[in-house]
Design a protein around this motif. Structure first.
Motif, PDB file in Angstrom:
ATOM      1  N   PHE A  54       0.811  -1.227   0.000  1.00 53.58           N
ATOM      2  CA  PHE A  54       0.000   0.000   0.000  1.00 53.58           C
ATOM      3  C   PHE A  54       0.842   1.273   0.000  1.00 53.58           C
ATOM      4  N   TYR A  55       1.783   1.378   0.930  1.00 56.07           N
ATOM      5  CA  TYR A  55       2.580   2.606   1.011  1.00 56.07           C
ATOM      6  C   TYR A  55       3.364   2.899  -0.267  1.00 56.07           C
ATOM      7  N   PRO A  56       4.026   1.889  -0.874  1.00 59.71           N
ATOM      8  CA  PRO A  56       4.737   2.194  -2.127  1.00 59.71           C
ATOM      9  C   PRO A  56       3.796   2.708  -3.230  1.00 59.71           C
ATOM     10  N   ALA A  57       2.594   2.145  -3.313  1.00 58.73           N
ATOM     11  CA  ALA A  57       1.623   2.607  -4.318  1.00 58.73           C
ATOM     12  C   ALA A  57       1.190   4.042  -4.008  1.00 58.73           C
ATOM     13  N   PHE A  58       0.976   4.329  -2.733  1.00 60.00           N
ATOM     14  CA  PHE A  58       0.595   5.679  -2.307  1.00 60.00           C
ATOM     15  C   PHE A  58       1.713   6.664  -2.645  1.00 60.00           C
ATOM     16  N   LYS A  59       2.936   6.314  -2.273  1.00 63.55           N
ATOM     17  CA  LYS A  59       4.076   7.203  -2.498  1.00 63.55           C
ATOM     18  C   LYS A  59       4.310   7.425  -3.993  1.00 63.55           C
ATOM     19  N   ALA A  60       4.209   6.383  -4.773  1.00 65.41           N
ATOM     20  CA  ALA A  60       4.441   6.488  -6.219  1.00 65.41           C
ATOM     21  C   ALA A  60       3.409   7.386  -6.900  1.00 65.41           C
ATOM     22  N   SER A  65       4.450  17.418  -1.246  1.00 63.35           N
ATOM     23  CA  SER A  65       5.346  17.159  -0.119  1.00 63.35           C
ATOM     24  C   SER A  65       4.564  16.568   1.059  1.00 63.35           C
ATOM     25  N   ASP A  66       3.275  16.915   1.170  1.00 66.27           N
ATOM     26  CA  ASP A  66       2.448  16.350   2.248  1.00 66.27           C
ATOM     27  C   ASP A  66       2.306  14.836   2.092  1.00 66.27           C
ATOM     28  N   ASP A  67       2.252  14.362   0.851  1.00 63.82           N
ATOM     29  CA  ASP A  67       2.153  12.918   0.604  1.00 63.82           C
ATOM     30  C   ASP A  67       3.407  12.214   1.118  1.00 63.82           C
ATOM     31  N   ASP A  68       4.561  12.780   0.827  1.00 62.92           N
ATOM     32  CA  ASP A  68       5.817  12.214   1.315  1.00 62.92           C
ATOM     33  C   ASP A  68       5.869  12.239   2.845  1.00 62.92           C
ATOM     34  N   LYS A  69       5.416  13.342   3.424  1.00 63.72           N
ATOM     35  CA  LYS A  69       5.410  13.454   4.892  1.00 63.72           C
ATOM     36  C   LYS A  69       4.551  12.359   5.512  1.00 63.72           C
ATOM     37  N   MET A  70       3.355  12.151   4.958  1.00 61.87           N
ATOM     38  CA  MET A  70       2.450  11.110   5.464  1.00 61.87           C
ATOM     39  C   MET A  70       3.113   9.738   5.369  1.00 61.87           C
ATOM     40  N   TYR A  71       3.739   9.483   4.241  1.00 62.75           N
ATOM     41  CA  TYR A  71       4.404   8.201   3.990  1.00 62.75           C
ATOM     42  C   TYR A  71       5.497   7.943   5.034  1.00 62.75           C
ATOM     43  N   PHE A  72       6.393   8.903   5.210  1.00 62.07           N
ATOM     44  CA  PHE A  72       7.519   8.697   6.126  1.00 62.07           C
ATOM     45  C   PHE A  72       7.068   8.657   7.593  1.00 62.07           C
ATOM     46  N   GLU A  73       6.068   9.453   7.923  1.00 60.44           N
ATOM     47  CA  GLU A  73       5.544   9.425   9.293  1.00 60.44           C
ATOM     48  C   GLU A  73       4.901   8.068   9.598  1.00 60.44           C
ATOM     49  N   ALA A  74       4.164   7.537   8.641  1.00 62.52           N
ATOM     50  CA  ALA A  74       3.524   6.236   8.823  1.00 62.52           C
ATOM     51  C   ALA A  74       4.576   5.150   9.045  1.00 62.52           C
ATOM     52  N   LEU A  75       5.656   5.201   8.275  1.00 60.08           N
ATOM     53  CA  LEU A  75       6.741   4.223   8.459  1.00 60.08           C
ATOM     54  C   LEU A  75       7.364   4.338   9.849  1.00 60.08           C
ATOM     55  N   GLU A  76       7.558   5.552  10.323  1.00 58.90           N
ATOM     56  CA  GLU A  76       8.149   5.749  11.659  1.00 58.90           C
ATOM     57  C   GLU A  76       7.210   5.260  12.765  1.00 58.90           C
ATOM     58  N   GLU A  77       5.912   5.453  12.561  1.00 52.58           N
ATOM     59  CA  GLU A  77       4.952   4.954  13.553  1.00 52.58           C
ATOM     60  C   GLU A  77       4.971   3.430  13.582  1.00 52.58           C
ATOM     61  N   HIS A  78       5.124   2.810  12.435  1.00 50.35           N
ATOM     62  CA  HIS A  78       5.257   1.345  12.398  1.00 50.35           C
ATOM     63  C   HIS A  78       6.511   0.920  13.164  1.00 50.35           C
ATOM     64  N   ARG A  79       7.596   1.639  12.938  1.00 49.22           N
ATOM     65  CA  ARG A  79       8.854   1.316  13.608  1.00 49.22           C
ATOM     66  C   ARG A  79       8.708   1.445  15.130  1.00 49.22           C
ATOM     67  N   ALA A  80       8.075   2.511  15.569  1.00 49.74           N
ATOM     68  CA  ALA A  80       7.899   2.725  17.006  1.00 49.74           C
ATOM     69  C   ALA A  80       7.068   1.605  17.631  1.00 49.74           C
ATOM     70  N   ALA A  81       5.964   1.275  16.989  1.00 45.62           N
ATOM     71  CA  ALA A  81       5.082   0.236  17.543  1.00 45.62           C
ATOM     72  C   ALA A  81       5.680  -1.160  17.372  1.00 45.62           C
ATOM     73  N   GLY A  82       6.126  -1.479  16.170  1.00 46.60           N
ATOM     74  CA  GLY A  82       6.547  -2.841  15.853  1.00 46.60           C
ATOM     75  C   GLY A  82       7.951  -3.222  16.275  1.00 46.60           C
TER      76      GLY A  82
END
Length: 157
Positions: A54-60, A65-82
């Motif tokens: 999903f994220y790669p399709a969203f990013k592509a 710049s807001d799209d990129d921000k959402m993408y990278f923030e989502a990845l960091e939230e996954h990292r924090a939780a997982g």
């Protein structure tokens, strides 16, 4: 089922499990152990299909710049939780007084992440990706998730 519906259903399922875990008492060792295992499998499968598909399709498809921000923030939230909170919780005995606090932190992180995705990323994805693309992504994600769940369950089994 389209990608966004699948992800929202995952959010609801994990949030329900986390709520059950939060309501449990230190004496409910068996229940906590079972819930924690379900949460581990569901979260890992969910974050993996988001990050792989999903994220790669969203990013592509994103173009702001807001799209990129959402993408990278989502990845960091996954990292924090997982990578940080969940492993810490898994290593904590379910009867330990620290378990409830750690479970609450995981629940808050997951809830915050799901809310952000549902209020910001998913509406944006609906504008960037047409229905056919979302349906195709949903199919790929459902197949990959089934594969992951089977693998994750056998890892512990």
């Amino acid at each position: 089922m389209d990608a966004i519906t699948l992800l929202k259903n995952d959010h609801d399922a994990v949030e329900k499990l986390l709520e059950e875990l939060a309501q449990s008492t230190p004496r409910a060792v068996k229940k906590r152990t079972e819930l924690l295992e379900k949460i581990r499998v569901e979260l890992k499968a969910h974050t993996t299909i988001e990050e792989e598909i999903f994220y790669p399709a969203f990013k592509a498809s994103g173009n702001q710049s807001d799209d990129d921000k959402m993408y990278f923030e989502a990845l960091e939230e996954h990292r924090a939780a997982g990578d940080l909170v969940l492993p810490d919780l898994l290593a904590t005995p379910v009867g330990n007084e620290k378990f409830s606090g750690r479970a609450k932190v995981l629940k808050e992180l997951v809830t915050h992440h799901a809310d952000e995705e549902e209020k910001e990323m998913f509406p944006r994805a609906k504008k960037l990706l047409d229905k056919a693309t979302l349906a195709s992504l949903g199919e790929k994600m459902a197949m990959r998730k089934a594969e992951l769940v089977k693998q994750l369950k056998s890892d512990r089994g």
